[in-house]
Design a protein around this motif. Structure first.
Motif, mmCIF file in Angstrom:
data_model
loop_
_atom_site.group_PDB
_atom_site.id
_atom_site.type_symbol
_atom_site.label_atom_id
_atom_site.label_comp_id
_atom_site.label_asym_id
_atom_site.label_seq_id
_atom_site.Cartn_x
_atom_site.Cartn_y
_atom_site.Cartn_z
ATOM 1 N N SER A 89 0.795 -1.054 0.180
ATOM 2 C CA SER A 89 -0.181 -0.096 -0.255
ATOM 3 C C SER A 89 0.871 1.024 -0.245
ATOM 4 O O SER A 89 0.454 2.498 0.080
ATOM 5 C CB SER A 89 -1.099 0.145 1.296
ATOM 6 N N VAL A 90 2.152 0.849 0.459
ATOM 7 C CA VAL A 90 2.670 2.914 0.341
ATOM 8 C C VAL A 90 2.943 2.963 -0.792
ATOM 9 O O VAL A 90 3.450 2.724 -2.151
ATOM 10 C CB VAL A 90 4.052 1.857 1.290
ATOM 11 N N ARG A 91 2.817 4.689 -1.100
ATOM 12 C CA ARG A 91 3.124 4.975 -1.698
ATOM 13 C C ARG A 91 3.967 6.641 -1.020
ATOM 14 O O ARG A 91 4.029 6.737 -0.136
ATOM 15 C CB ARG A 91 1.711 6.060 -2.369
ATOM 16 N N LEU A 92 5.101 7.058 -2.202
ATOM 17 C CA LEU A 92 6.212 8.356 -1.959
ATOM 18 C C LEU A 92 5.564 9.139 -2.811
ATOM 19 O O LEU A 92 6.111 8.530 -4.325
ATOM 20 C CB LEU A 92 7.857 7.741 -1.926
ATOM 21 N N ALA A 93 6.398 9.974 -2.534
ATOM 22 C CA ALA A 93 6.221 11.410 -3.377
ATOM 23 C C ALA A 93 7.531 12.022 -2.845
ATOM 24 O O ALA A 93 7.359 12.381 -1.805
ATOM 25 C CB ALA A 93 4.877 11.876 -3.685
ATOM 26 N N VAL A 94 8.494 13.459 -3.244
ATOM 27 C CA VAL A 94 8.725 14.306 -3.315
ATOM 28 C C VAL A 94 8.675 15.814 -3.799
ATOM 29 O O VAL A 94 8.204 15.877 -5.795
ATOM 30 C CB VAL A 94 10.255 13.756 -3.628
ATOM 31 N N ASP A 95 8.154 16.554 -3.323
ATOM 32 C CA ASP A 95 7.971 17.581 -3.721
ATOM 33 C C ASP A 95 6.800 17.822 -4.810
ATOM 34 O O ASP A 95 6.174 18.332 -5.355
ATOM 35 C CB ASP A 95 9.378 18.474 -4.768
ATOM 36 N N GLY A 96 5.878 16.729 -4.264
ATOM 37 C CA GLY A 96 4.441 16.030 -5.171
ATOM 38 C C GLY A 96 4.850 15.185 -6.049
ATOM 39 O O GLY A 96 3.574 15.388 -6.935
ATOM 40 N N VAL A 97 5.959 14.875 -6.382
ATOM 41 C CA VAL A 97 5.576 14.259 -7.580
ATOM 42 C C VAL A 97 5.880 12.267 -6.748
ATOM 43 O O VAL A 97 7.668 12.650 -6.025
ATOM 44 C CB VAL A 97 6.760 14.359 -8.458
ATOM 45 N N GLU A 98 4.920 11.573 -7.476
ATOM 46 C CA GLU A 98 5.305 10.706 -7.345
ATOM 47 C C GLU A 98 6.472 8.949 -7.352
ATOM 48 O O GLU A 98 7.457 9.700 -8.517
ATOM 49 C CB GLU A 98 3.684 9.472 -7.216
ATOM 50 N N THR A 99 7.068 8.552 -6.790
ATOM 51 C CA THR A 99 8.553 8.015 -7.075
ATOM 52 C C THR A 99 8.099 6.804 -6.716
ATOM 53 O O THR A 99 8.003 6.497 -5.637
ATOM 54 C CB THR A 99 9.137 8.305 -6.956
ATOM 55 N N ALA A 100 8.707 5.589 -7.199
ATOM 56 C CA ALA A 100 8.467 4.671 -7.193
ATOM 57 C C ALA A 100 10.130 3.545 -6.858
ATOM 58 O O ALA A 100 9.979 2.428 -6.511
ATOM 59 C CB ALA A 100 7.895 3.035 -8.214
ATOM 60 N N ALA A 101 11.248 4.764 -6.169
ATOM 61 C CA ALA A 101 12.524 4.480 -6.936
ATOM 62 C C ALA A 101 12.319 4.098 -5.098
ATOM 63 O O ALA A 101 13.556 5.227 -4.241
ATOM 64 C CB ALA A 101 13.141 5.657 -7.030
ATOM 65 N N PHE A 102 12.283 3.473 -4.368
ATOM 66 C CA PHE A 102 12.451 3.154 -2.676
ATOM 67 C C PHE A 102 12.085 1.783 -2.631
ATOM 68 O O PHE A 102 11.690 1.264 -2.665
ATOM 69 C CB PHE A 102 11.305 4.651 -2.313
#
Length: 207
Positions: free
Chosen positions: A132-145
């Motif tokens: 379920s985990v989703r991540l964003a940096v400055d509002g831009v989603e990333t899957a690189a984690f």
């Protein structure tokens, strides 16, 4: 024995759960009749009581096996709090911008999942649901984690730049244990089983 197993306790179908947050405070009456109050905890602990309809024989045996596998109150496990298990508002879909979890400094790649639940100190989420985990940096989603599912720590492939806002969305369980070493079931002459009492208490970790 593993202190907390990565296994979720699932209540039998039809059961109800009551409970909520518990705080600890010292309250001193003053000579004037006023009070002095001191909050001893920065975060609450949660407690629940599970009760409900009669158990099937299969559900009773499953519950007994789970209780015995935990050695009663000795070993913790995962529990989905019916009063809150998502970073999103009740009924809303998870987004990568649900919760603020940190700010980039150009060097740090590790961030802890956090949840603002109204207390002065955010809840440290240590048992996220990985898918379920989703991540964003400055509002831009990333899957690189990558994610540690037993600590709630995420590691980005590259450090966010200085001042970049890191946010996350997720579902999560809570680490709990049985409150006592006794499981109370009733068994009638007609062969019907029923749970008399089952209490759970949250375990404090990741403080």
């Amino acid at each position: 024995m593993t202190p907390i197993v990565n296994e979720r306790f699932v209540s039998p179908v039809g059961f109800q759960t009551s409970g909520g947050p518990v705080w600890k405070s010292d309250i001193y009456p003053l000579a004037s009749g006023a009070e002095a109050r001191n909050a001893l905890w920065a975060r609450p602990l949660r407690k629940w009581q599970v009760s409900g309809v009669p158990l099937s024989e299969a559900d009773a045996q499953s519950l007994i096996r789970f209780f015995n596998a935990r050695s009663g109150a000795a070993q913790g496990f995962r529990f989905r709090d019916p009063f809150g298990h998502s970073s999103a508002a009740q009924g809303a879909a998870i987004t990568p911008s649900d919760q603020l979890i940190g700010e980039g400094d150009g060097t740090e790649t590790r961030f802890q999942l956090l949840l603002d639940d109204g207390a002065s100190v955010p809840r440290t989420v240590t048992r996220p649901v990985a898918a379920s985990v989703r991540l964003a940096v400055d509002g831009v989603e990333t899957a690189a984690f990558t994610l540690d599912e037993t600590s709630g720590e995420v590691m980005l492939a590259s450090a966010p730049p200085n001042g970049a806002i890191v946010t996350a969305g997720f579902e999560f369980d809570l680490p709990v244990r049985f409150e006592t070493d006794q499981l109370s079931l009733s068994y009638s002459a007609t062969g019907a089983c029923q749970l008399v009492q089952l209490k759970l208490i949250e375990l404090r970790e990741g403080v």
